[in-house]
Motif scaffolding. Structure first.
Motif, mmCIF file in Angstrom:
data_model
loop_
_atom_site.group_PDB
_atom_site.id
_atom_site.type_symbol
_atom_site.label_atom_id
_atom_site.label_comp_id
_atom_site.label_asym_id
_atom_site.label_seq_id
_atom_site.Cartn_x
_atom_site.Cartn_y
_atom_site.Cartn_z
ATOM 1 N N ILE A 1 12.145 27.676 116.495
ATOM 2 C CA ILE A 1 11.538 27.777 117.820
ATOM 3 C C ILE A 1 10.037 27.999 117.779
ATOM 4 C CG2 ILE A 1 13.626 28.473 119.025
ATOM 5 C CD1 ILE A 1 12.796 31.341 118.815
ATOM 6 N N ARG A 2 9.485 28.272 116.588
ATOM 7 C CA ARG A 2 8.028 28.435 116.468
ATOM 8 C C ARG A 2 7.493 27.344 115.554
ATOM 9 N NH1 ARG A 2 5.822 33.624 117.871
ATOM 10 N NH2 ARG A 2 7.404 35.062 118.689
ATOM 11 N N MET A 3 6.985 26.261 116.163
ATOM 12 C CA MET A 3 6.460 25.125 115.402
ATOM 13 C C MET A 3 5.174 24.618 116.036
ATOM 14 S SD MET A 3 9.792 22.803 114.376
ATOM 15 C CE MET A 3 10.362 22.599 116.076
ATOM 16 N N PRO A 4 4.338 23.935 115.264
ATOM 17 C CA PRO A 4 3.108 23.369 115.818
ATOM 18 C C PRO A 4 3.375 22.093 116.614
ATOM 19 C CG PRO A 4 3.308 22.772 113.509
ATOM 20 C CD PRO A 4 4.461 23.710 113.815
ATOM 21 N N VAL A 5 2.318 21.573 117.235
ATOM 22 C CA VAL A 5 2.319 20.342 118.028
ATOM 23 C C VAL A 5 3.146 20.528 119.304
ATOM 24 C CG1 VAL A 5 2.724 17.856 118.084
ATOM 25 C CG2 VAL A 5 2.057 18.963 115.921
ATOM 26 N N LEU A 6 4.448 20.706 119.152
ATOM 27 C CA LEU A 6 5.346 21.010 120.265
ATOM 28 C C LEU A 6 6.329 22.052 119.755
ATOM 29 C CD1 LEU A 6 6.132 20.077 123.215
ATOM 30 C CD2 LEU A 6 7.875 18.648 122.114
ATOM 31 N N ASP A 7 6.327 23.245 120.373
ATOM 32 C CA ASP A 7 7.204 24.291 119.846
ATOM 33 C C ASP A 7 8.666 24.007 120.163
ATOM 34 O OD1 ASP A 7 7.888 25.321 122.421
ATOM 35 O OD2 ASP A 7 6.091 26.562 122.441
ATOM 36 N N GLY A 8 9.539 24.792 119.551
ATOM 37 C CA GLY A 8 10.967 24.548 119.701
ATOM 38 C C GLY A 8 11.483 24.761 121.104
ATOM 39 N N VAL A 9 10.831 25.646 121.864
ATOM 40 C CA VAL A 9 11.251 25.882 123.247
ATOM 41 C C VAL A 9 10.995 24.638 124.092
ATOM 42 C CG1 VAL A 9 10.870 27.259 125.322
ATOM 43 C CG2 VAL A 9 10.865 28.363 123.068
ATOM 44 N N SER A 10 9.771 24.103 123.995
ATOM 45 C CA SER A 10 9.438 22.904 124.765
ATOM 46 C C SER A 10 10.263 21.707 124.311
ATOM 47 C CB SER A 10 7.943 22.594 124.615
ATOM 48 O OG SER A 10 7.159 23.662 125.114
ATOM 49 N N ALA A 11 10.503 21.620 123.003
ATOM 50 C CA ALA A 11 11.330 20.533 122.489
ATOM 51 C C ALA A 11 12.760 20.640 123.019
ATOM 52 C CB ALA A 11 11.327 20.544 120.963
ATOM 53 N N THR A 12 13.261 21.863 123.111
ATOM 54 C CA THR A 12 14.605 22.082 123.644
ATOM 55 C C THR A 12 14.673 21.645 125.104
ATOM 56 O OG1 THR A 12 15.072 23.916 122.126
ATOM 57 C CG2 THR A 12 16.355 23.827 124.167
#
Length: 224
Positions: free
Chosen positions: A62-73
């Motif tokens: 859930i903590r990643m660069p470019v697009l975090d895991g929350v937004s990706a979810t």
């Protein structure tokens, strides 16, 4: 007569650390019913890969660069509703976890989970159930949901369904709820199904969040 699912459980791994992705892939490839179909280094890559590969479950840091895991979810739930997301976090108590669950993740696990627990969680998520230890979930919400946001309307629930939701939010499973209310487990399951339908949630994790955000229970003590 029902038959067990025999198709491989396809998984996409999304994590910004190559060593973590490799480790998770090696762990999962050891399970005969799980197939790792791809890897992604950030949320944007995860969304793109999910569209191409259509995995059953995305294992999402859930903590990643470019697009975090929350937004990706959020994007995956909106664009590919048949895909389940299982969030991963380095920290047990992580405000991003609550955001991921609100966004539609089917649960979360700490990254130090055992291989057996990880595989079991993926199978559970694929079946449509949530993977969050109820008492850990209530601790998370009590920490990060400080006040009711009045985003949910509970007026459609009966008195019994409201009590069921209150007990779910206090961390009880169906068997414990049945014992507390002196009713059958199947009766509890029926009530839980009705609660989910009326609230428009798909699992216990989202139901607990609604209970807190509606003000039915208060952060810190689990009571109204």
């Amino acid at each position: 007569m029902t038959h067990p699912v025999t198709d491989p459980l396809t998984v996409l791994i999304a994590d910004d650390q190559p060593l973590v992705r490799t480790g998770l892939s090696l762990i999962l490839r050891a399970a005969p019913d799980i197939e790792v179909v791809g890897e992604a280094g950030n949320g944007e890559e995860a969304v793109e890969a999910a569209h191409k590969l259509r995995p059953a479950v995305v294992l999402m840091d859930i903590r990643m660069p470019v697009l975090d895991g929350v937004s990706a979810t959020e994007r995956l739930v909106a664009e590919l509703p048949g895909i389940h997301v299982l969030a991963l976090s380095t920290f047990d108590m992580d405000e991003y976890v609550i955001r991921a669950l609100r966004a539609g993740a089917s649960g979360f696990l700490p990254k130090d989970v055992s291989p057996e627990e990880l595989a079991a969680a993926l199978r559970t998520v694929r079946s449509g159930e949530a993977v969050v230890a109820p008492r850990l979930l209530t601790r998370l919400i009590a920490t990060f949901v400080s006040a009711p946001q009045l985003t949910a309307d509970l007026t459609g629930l009966t008195a019994r369904e409201t009590e069921i939701l209150r007990l779910i939010a206090s961390g009880l499973d169906n068997t414990e709820i049945a014992t507390t209310l002196a009713i059958g487990v199947q009766t509890v399951k029926n009530h839980v199904t009705n609660v989910f339908a009326k609230l428009g949630v798909r699992d216990r994790a989202q139901a607990v969040i609604v209970a807190y955000e509606s003000g039915l229970v208060r952060a810190g003590n689990g009571t109204s």
